[in-house]
Design an enzyme around this catalytic site. Structure first.
Site, PDB file in Angstrom:
ATOM      1  N   ASP A  30       0.920  -1.160   0.057  1.00  0.00           N
ATOM      2  CA  ASP A  30       0.024  -0.083   0.128  1.00  0.00           C
ATOM      3  C   ASP A  30       1.028   1.055  -0.045  1.00  0.00           C
ATOM      4  O   ASP A  30       1.975   1.165   0.522  1.00  0.00           O
ATOM      5  CB  ASP A  30      -0.951   0.139   1.205  1.00  0.00           C
ATOM      6  CG  ASP A  30      -2.409   0.877   0.875  1.00  0.00           C
ATOM      7  OD1 ASP A  30      -3.302   0.163   0.824  1.00  0.00           O
ATOM      8  OD2 ASP A  30      -2.183   1.989   0.882  1.00  0.00           O
ATOM      9  N   PHE A 152     -16.110 -11.674  -5.134  1.00  0.00           N
ATOM     10  CA  PHE A 152     -17.385 -11.654  -4.955  1.00  0.00           C
ATOM     11  C   PHE A 152     -17.631 -11.576  -3.259  1.00  0.00           C
ATOM     12  O   PHE A 152     -18.793 -11.739  -2.862  1.00  0.00           O
ATOM     13  CB  PHE A 152     -18.003 -13.033  -5.258  1.00  0.00           C
ATOM     14  CG  PHE A 152     -17.701 -13.007  -6.935  1.00  0.00           C
ATOM     15  CD1 PHE A 152     -18.509 -12.279  -7.781  1.00  0.00           C
ATOM     16  CD2 PHE A 152     -16.819 -13.900  -7.394  1.00  0.00           C
ATOM     17  CE1 PHE A 152     -18.308 -12.245  -8.885  1.00  0.00           C
ATOM     18  CE2 PHE A 152     -16.836 -14.026  -8.982  1.00  0.00           C
ATOM     19  CZ  PHE A 152     -17.762 -13.279  -9.748  1.00  0.00           C
ATOM     20  N   LYS A 204     -18.562  -9.961 -13.255  1.00  0.00           N
ATOM     21  CA  LYS A 204     -18.708  -9.075 -11.896  1.00  0.00           C
ATOM     22  C   LYS A 204     -19.758  -8.165 -11.949  1.00  0.00           C
ATOM     23  O   LYS A 204     -20.569  -8.091 -11.257  1.00  0.00           O
ATOM     24  CB  LYS A 204     -17.313  -8.581 -11.840  1.00  0.00           C
ATOM     25  CG  LYS A 204     -17.141  -7.548 -10.519  1.00  0.00           C
ATOM     26  CD  LYS A 204     -17.364  -8.402  -9.220  1.00  0.00           C
ATOM     27  CE  LYS A 204     -17.498  -7.369  -8.254  1.00  0.00           C
ATOM     28  NZ  LYS A 204     -17.266  -7.701  -6.855  1.00  0.00           N
ATOM     29  N   LEU A 250     -34.128 -10.703  -1.475  1.00  0.00           N
ATOM     30  CA  LEU A 250     -35.049 -10.462  -1.634  1.00  0.00           C
ATOM     31  C   LEU A 250     -35.838  -9.953  -0.241  1.00  0.00           C
ATOM     32  O   LEU A 250     -37.001  -9.858   0.034  1.00  0.00           O
ATOM     33  CB  LEU A 250     -36.146 -11.794  -2.035  1.00  0.00           C
ATOM     34  CG  LEU A 250     -36.278 -12.209  -3.339  1.00  0.00           C
ATOM     35  CD1 LEU A 250     -37.293 -13.271  -3.407  1.00  0.00           C
ATOM     36  CD2 LEU A 250     -36.395 -11.023  -4.508  1.00  0.00           C
ATOM     37  N   ALA A 252     -36.909  -6.641   1.422  1.00  0.00           N
ATOM     38  CA  ALA A 252     -37.121  -5.363   1.284  1.00  0.00           C
ATOM     39  C   ALA A 252     -36.627  -4.129   2.333  1.00  0.00           C
ATOM     40  O   ALA A 252     -36.772  -4.828   3.639  1.00  0.00           O
ATOM     41  CB  ALA A 252     -38.789  -5.081   1.019  1.00  0.00           C
ATOM     42  N   GLY A 257     -27.081   0.083  -0.944  1.00  0.00           N
ATOM     43  CA  GLY A 257     -25.714   0.911  -0.761  1.00  0.00           C
ATOM     44  C   GLY A 257     -24.535   0.287  -0.733  1.00  0.00           C
ATOM     45  O   GLY A 257     -24.401  -0.655  -1.417  1.00  0.00           O
ATOM     46  N   CYS A 260     -20.204  -0.978  -3.798  1.00  0.00           N
ATOM     47  CA  CYS A 260     -20.040  -1.750  -4.769  1.00  0.00           C
ATOM     48  C   CYS A 260     -21.241  -1.632  -5.669  1.00  0.00           C
ATOM     49  O   CYS A 260     -21.129  -1.182  -6.856  1.00  0.00           O
ATOM     50  CB  CYS A 260     -20.072  -3.240  -4.395  1.00  0.00           C
ATOM     51  SG  CYS A 260     -18.713  -3.559  -3.264  1.00  0.00           S
ATOM     52  N   LYS A 263     -21.761   1.909  -7.517  1.00  0.00           N
ATOM     53  CA  LYS A 263     -20.800   2.239  -8.577  1.00  0.00           C
ATOM     54  C   LYS A 263     -21.010   0.916  -9.731  1.00  0.00           C
ATOM     55  O   LYS A 263     -20.915   1.365 -10.847  1.00  0.00           O
ATOM     56  CB  LYS A 263     -19.632   1.786  -7.858  1.00  0.00           C
ATOM     57  CG  LYS A 263     -18.454   1.666  -8.500  1.00  0.00           C
ATOM     58  CD  LYS A 263     -17.215   1.953  -7.779  1.00  0.00           C
ATOM     59  CE  LYS A 263     -16.880   0.740  -7.098  1.00  0.00           C
ATOM     60  NZ  LYS A 263     -16.169  -0.387  -7.577  1.00  0.00           N
TER      61      LYS A 263
HETATM   62  C1  UGA Z   1     -21.841  -6.756  -2.914  1.00  0.00           C
HETATM   63  C2  UGA Z   1     -21.889  -8.305  -3.323  1.00  0.00           C
HETATM   64  O1  UGA Z   1     -22.881  -8.961  -2.446  1.00  0.00           O
HETATM   65  C3  UGA Z   1     -20.795  -8.963  -3.130  1.00  0.00           C
HETATM   66  O2  UGA Z   1     -20.851 -10.510  -3.846  1.00  0.00           O
HETATM   67  C4  UGA Z   1     -19.474  -8.423  -4.203  1.00  0.00           C
HETATM   68  O3  UGA Z   1     -18.233  -8.955  -4.105  1.00  0.00           O
HETATM   69  C5  UGA Z   1     -19.501  -6.931  -3.452  1.00  0.00           C
HETATM   70  O4  UGA Z   1     -20.767  -6.052  -3.471  1.00  0.00           O
HETATM   71  C6  UGA Z   1     -18.396  -6.184  -4.257  1.00  0.00           C
HETATM   72  O5  UGA Z   1     -18.711  -6.147  -5.493  1.00  0.00           O
HETATM   73  O6  UGA Z   1     -17.169  -6.053  -3.838  1.00  0.00           O
HETATM   74  P1  UGA Z   1     -21.570  -5.771  -0.339  1.00  0.00           P
HETATM   75  O7  UGA Z   1     -21.735  -4.487  -1.105  1.00  0.00           O
HETATM   76  O8  UGA Z   1     -20.276  -5.845   0.740  1.00  0.00           O
HETATM   77  O9  UGA Z   1     -21.469  -6.789  -1.285  1.00  0.00           O
HETATM   78  O10 UGA Z   1     -22.805  -6.029   0.510  1.00  0.00           O
HETATM   79  P2  UGA Z   1     -24.204  -6.839   0.120  1.00  0.00           P
HETATM   80  O11 UGA Z   1     -24.230  -7.833   1.178  1.00  0.00           O
HETATM   81  O12 UGA Z   1     -24.466  -7.524  -1.128  1.00  0.00           O
HETATM   82  O13 UGA Z   1     -25.375  -5.687   0.377  1.00  0.00           O
HETATM   83  C7  UGA Z   1     -25.387  -4.679  -0.424  1.00  0.00           C
HETATM   84  C8  UGA Z   1     -26.466  -3.777  -0.042  1.00  0.00           C
HETATM   85  O14 UGA Z   1     -27.853  -4.378  -0.441  1.00  0.00           O
HETATM   86  C9  UGA Z   1     -26.833  -3.413   1.243  1.00  0.00           C
HETATM   87  O15 UGA Z   1     -26.982  -1.967   1.162  1.00  0.00           O
HETATM   88  C10 UGA Z   1     -27.854  -3.978   1.847  1.00  0.00           C
HETATM   89  O16 UGA Z   1     -28.466  -3.539   2.828  1.00  0.00           O
HETATM   90  C11 UGA Z   1     -28.790  -4.240   0.544  1.00  0.00           C
HETATM   91  N1  UGA Z   1     -29.643  -5.615   0.628  1.00  0.00           N
HETATM   92  C12 UGA Z   1     -29.223  -6.609   0.638  1.00  0.00           C
HETATM   93  C13 UGA Z   1     -30.891  -5.403   0.779  1.00  0.00           C
HETATM   94  O17 UGA Z   1     -31.369  -4.139   0.919  1.00  0.00           O
HETATM   95  N2  UGA Z   1     -31.642  -6.427   0.676  1.00  0.00           N
HETATM   96  C14 UGA Z   1     -31.224  -7.721   0.566  1.00  0.00           C
HETATM   97  O18 UGA Z   1     -32.047  -8.588   0.276  1.00  0.00           O
HETATM   98  C15 UGA Z   1     -29.806  -7.802   0.364  1.00  0.00           C
END
Ligand code: UGA
Length: 431
Positions: A30, A152, A204, A250, A252, A257, A260, A263
Site C-alpha cells: 500500500d 465476490f 462481476k 429479496l 425489502a 448502498g 459496490c 458503482k
Molecule cells: C456486494 C456483493 O454482494 C458481493 O458479492 C460483491 O463481491 C461486493 O458487492 C463487491 O462488489 O465487492 P456488499 O456491497 O459488501 O457486497 O454487500 P451486500 O451484502 O451485497 O449488500 C449490498 C446492499 O444491499 C446493502 O445496502 C444491503 O443492505 C442491501 N440489501 C441486500 C438489501 O437491501 N436487501 C437484500 O435482500 C440484500
C-alpha cells in the site's frame, strides 16, 4: 506460492490474509505508509469480523508481509494481484487512475515470468488496458499474463466469503495461467469458471447488477403491498420459495448502498452505453432504489407533520451490519434530509458514528441504542445490527417523547413492537 497483493482495502487485505493463512508467502503493498505501519503492527484498518486474528496469526508465522514498494513485492512474487480502488468518477463510471498507475509500476518491476491478476472491479476492456500498459514498460509479452479474477466477497462476511466462494472466475488468454490460479485456489475446493478476459469482467458487473435488480424488484413490490394492504414479508417468502428465484436478496428495506452496488450498476449502464446499448432496465433499478428511501421519509414526515423542530432517533448508520463502511449508506440521505428540514438527529451505531460525524457534525451521536429514543418524536431503524434485534423495545419506548417507530429493515414483528408501546410502521405494510 509467492504472491503480491497491491492495495489493502477490503478486497486486497482480505485476499492477502486468506492466501497467507492457506500457507502462501504473501506481500501486500500500500502506498499509504501510515496504513502499512498500522497493518505491520497487527492493527487492521477496517472493521471486519475475524480480520485482526488472521492478521496477527499470519504476521507471527511469517506468511504475511507488508511494504509500500510495488517493485520489492513484484520482484519476489510469481503472482501479483491488483486490488486497488476504482471509486466512482463524477459521472458514476469507475475511475481507473489507480489501476493504471499500479499496472505501470508492476510493468517496470517485472523481470521474470509473472501472472498479473486484476481483482479490482473494472469495466470490460480493462484487462487489455493493463496488458498494454505493462507492454509499454518494455516487458516482452511472453514474460507475463494478465488474468481477470473478480472478487465476490461481501463486507461484513469478507473472510468467510473468501474461504467459501460459490465460484472462482478466471478470465485469461492462456490456459497455463488458469492452471496456475487453480493451483493457488485449490484449497478452497470451489467450482472454477474459466473464460476470456471480457467475459470475466462482465460476470462481476452482471452479478452485482442482477443482485441490485432483485432488491429493487422486491422494493417496488413493497410499494405495491403498501397500496393494497398486502404484506411484503409474506409476498417475498412466497416468491423466493420458488427454487428458480431463491429467497436471497429479496429483503425489502431502505434500498441498496455500499461501495459496490451503486458503482457497479452505474458502471454496467455506462459500459452498455459505450457499446451503444441503452440498458434502460438498470436505469429503472437505480431510480427505484433512490425513491425507496425518499418514499419512507415521506411517510415519516407525513405522520409526524414534518421534521422541523422534531428530534429523530436513528438506530444504525453503516450501510449494512457488521461493517463500519458508510459509503452510499442510506443514513447519509436520511440525516441530510432531516437536518435540511430543520430537524434534530440523535444517532447510534456500534462502529460507524465517528465516520458519519465527519459528514454531519450537527447531528448528535450517542453511546447506546437506548439513548437514541430519549425525547425523540420518532425513531427510525436504519441498519439492522444484531444488537437491535433483541433490544428491550419497552425500555426504548419508555424514554421517547412520542413512541413512533419506523423500521426501515423490517426487523421487528409488528405485534411485538406494538405490545412494547410503539406505534409501529415498516416497509411494505400500509401504515
Ligand atoms: C456486494 C456483493 O454482494 C458481493 O458479492 C460483491 O463481491 C461486493 O458487492 C463487491 O462488489 O465487492 P456488499 O456491497 O459488501 O457486497 O454487500 P451486500 O451484502 O451485497 O449488500 C449490498 C446492499 O444491499 C446493502 O445496502 C444491503 O443492505 C442491501 N440489501 C441486500 C438489501 O437491501 N436487501 C437484500 O435482500 C440484500
Amino acid at each position: 506460492m509467492k504472491v503480491a497483493v497491491v492495495g489493502t482495502g477490503y478486497v486486497g487485505l482480505v485476499t492477502g490474509l486468506v492466501l497467507a493463512d492457506l500457507g502462501n508467502e504473501v506481500t501486500c503493498v500500500d502506498k499509504d505508509t501510515k496504513k502499512v505501519e498500522s497493518i505491520r503492527a497487527g492493527i487492521a484498518p477496517i472493521f471486519e469480523p475475524g480480520i485482526e486474528e488472521m492478521l496477527k496469526r499470519t504476521l507471527k508465522n511469517g506468511n504475511f508481509n507488508i511494504t509500500d514498494s510495488i517493485a520489492d513485492a513484484v520482484k519476489k512474487s510469481e503472482i501479483v494481484f491488483i486490488a486497488v480502488g476504482t471509486p466512482p468518477a463524477t459521472d458514476g463510471t469507475p475511475d481507473l487512475t489507480a489501476v493504471r498507475a499500479v499496472a505501470k509500476d508492476i510493468g517496470k518491476a517485472i523481470d521474470k515470468p509473472t501472472i498479473v491478476i486484476n481483482k479490482s472491479t473494472v469495466p470490460v476492456g480493462s484487462g487489455d488496458m493493463v496488458e498494454q500498459i505493462i507492454k509499454d514498460q518494455g516487458v516482452a509479452s511472453d514474460l507475463f499474463d494478465v488474468v481477470s479474477n473478480p472478487e465476490f466477497l461481501r463486507e461484513g462476511s469478507a473472510i468467510s466469503d473468501t474461504l467459501n466462494p460459490d465460484r472462482i472466475v478466471i478470465g485469461t488468454r492462456r490456459p497455463e495461467a488458469a492452471e496456475k490460479l487453480k493451483e493457488l485456489y485449490a484449497p478452497l475446493q470451489s467450482e472454477f469458471i474459466v473464460t476470456d478476459l471480457n467475459s470475466a469482467e462482465l460476470i462481476k458487473y452482471g452479478g452485482n447488477s442482477f443482485l441490485a435488480l432483485k432488491i429493487s424488484f422486491i422494493n417496488a413490490m413493497s410499494r405495491v403491498c403498501e397500496l393494497c394492504n398486502a404484506n411484503i414479508g409474506d409476498v417475498a417468502r412466497g416468491i423466493g420459495a420458488d427454487q428458480r428465484i431463491g429467497p436471497q436478496f429479496l429483503y425489502a428495506g431502505l434500498g441498496w448502498g455500499g461501495s459496490c452496488f451503486p458503482k457497479d450498476v452505474q458502471g454496467m449502464v455506462a459500459t452498455a452505453q459505450g457499446l451503444d446499448y441503452d440498458f434502460g432496465l438498470l436505469k429503472e433499478v437505480i431510480k427505484i432504489n433512490e425513491d425507496q428511501t425518499n418514499h419512507f421519509l415521506d411517510r415519516i414526515e407525513h405522520r409526524i407533520g414534518g421534521f422541523e423542530g422534531k428530534t429523530v432517533g436513528l438506530l444504525g448508520l453503516a450501510f449494512k451490519p457488521n461493517t463500519d463502511d458508510i459509503r452510499d449508506a442510506k443514513a447519509l440521505v436520511i440525516i441530510d434530509r432531516i437536518l435540511k428540514a430543520g430537524g434534530r438527529v440523535q444517532a447510534y451505531d456500534p462502529v460507524a458514528s465517528h465516520l458519519v460525524e465527519d459528514h454531519f457534525p450537527a447531528a448528535i451521536y450517542v453511546n447506546s441504542a437506548y439513548d437514541v429514543s430519549k425525547g425523540a418524536d420518532v425513531v427510525i431503524l436504519v441498519t439492522e445490527w444484531n444488537e437491535f434485534r433483541q433490544i428491550d423495545l419497552a425500555r426504548l419506548a419508555g424514554t421517547a417523547k412520542e413512541a413512533i417507530l419506523f423500521d426501515g429493515r423490517r426487523v421487528y414483528a409488528p405485534e411485538k413492537a406494538r405490545a412494547a408501546g410503539w406505534e409501529y410502521h415498516t416497509i411494505g405494510i400500509a401504515s
